[in-house]
Design a protein around this motif. Sequence first.
Motif: not given
Length: 427
Positions: A152-163, A124-141
Amino acid sequence: MRYLEIAGKRPLCGELTIQGSKNAALPVLTACLLGDGPCVIENCPQIQDVEDTLAILGMLGCKTSRAGHTVSVDASEAEHFAIFGAEAQRIRSSVLFLGALLGRMGKAALPYPGGCAIGSRPIDLHLKALEELGVRFSDENAPEGCGAGIYASVFHLKGACIRLPQPSVGATENTILAAVLAEGETVIENAALEPETEELCRFLSLRGADIRRECGGRIRISGKRTLKPVRYRLTADRIVAGSYLLAGAACGGEIHFCNLPAGQLLALLEILSRMGVAVGEDGTMRAQGNLLAAGNVVTAPYPGFPTDLQSPLMAALCFAQGESRICETMFENRFRTAAELRKMGAEILTEGSCARIQGTKALHGADVRAPDLRGGAALVAAALAAAGRTRIQGYNYIARGYEDICRDFQSLGADIRLADCRDEKVW
Ligand code: EPZ
């Protein structure tokens, strides 16, 4: 089925060079995906988890080759993003391909990772951190016929502050792998401090990534557009070194380590000194065989006492005079080795996350089964120090992290061999 056979109660004496670090090799090899051109990794251990990682890189289109302890990975033609297969389901570190694939191609499809059954091992910590960078998780693709897994997919990875709520090694490494090619700045608070994570940062910095370790577990990353190929030499494996130090403590003797990563083992060295075991500046361990109890030991994130040495320490404490207590705070199912040690006469009482070990010299050989990688190394240590003959099933666990445990202990005078029995005899 391969098993180890050991005739115990012999001191360990001689000289040993420790293999390259498994838990540094795995993220570093995965990071070879980030950028084109051949990366050459030296001092890479010949262990199953590394072979599985190279197989996964090959599935993605990388060109990999090995000459002894030197491995080359060229990701120039890597164009696939799905890594379904036995290897990815076998090892825990396959989850790191999430960050690397998203960094390289903006999408990833992989099974839930494997690894030792030492706890539930959530991600869960991996997924939450990657979502902060704009990643989306979905079975549709999800690619056709891939089955259950992480899509997982992301159109554009954008930096973020992750705790990070806790300094997870894997979640820290996954975030780093995604952030080094993201746009803008990423700050990871409460990042893991383990040497293996440091080694990943060093490797990526050498490739041109902009990564800075700041005080208090903060990592600051400014995303780059590309990384260059480099040659890199892995450091020695601190957990293998610690496992062998504890085996030497249990057996007594004198072992000179040619490349002991002592600076990464301070918590263990402190415990060994409580037990009456000296480790000199020159990397020589001397143990008289009359071990003292260690009092209370609590596992913790680095630089605390490493959870990976908890079961090898438990094995050594079975031979100490008096009672010791170990509390395991990192994984909820990491005391399974205790039941196997009891078959050898050990007096261990587990209560929740703590174990009391009443030391005795009277451990005897038995037929036992390795419950996991580090539990297997612990049983080898106990068998080397116990009177009589021990057979240890589950060599496949040990081979995941120890390049050649027979070779290493035979070079120290141990009577240990790898045997093979056709029938899946279970003892
Ligand atoms: C790495 O595992 C190591 N594996 C482990 O070594 C080691 O025991 C562990 O770090 C701790 O040092 C590799 O590097 C391949 P974590 P990892 O994420 O990354 C919880 C060995 O023997 N957690 O730091 O999986 C988790 O349940 C292996 O070489 C979540 O809750 O460890 C655990 O309680 C065994 N959610 C704690 O954090 C998450 O998303 C620490 O786990 C991730 C972790």
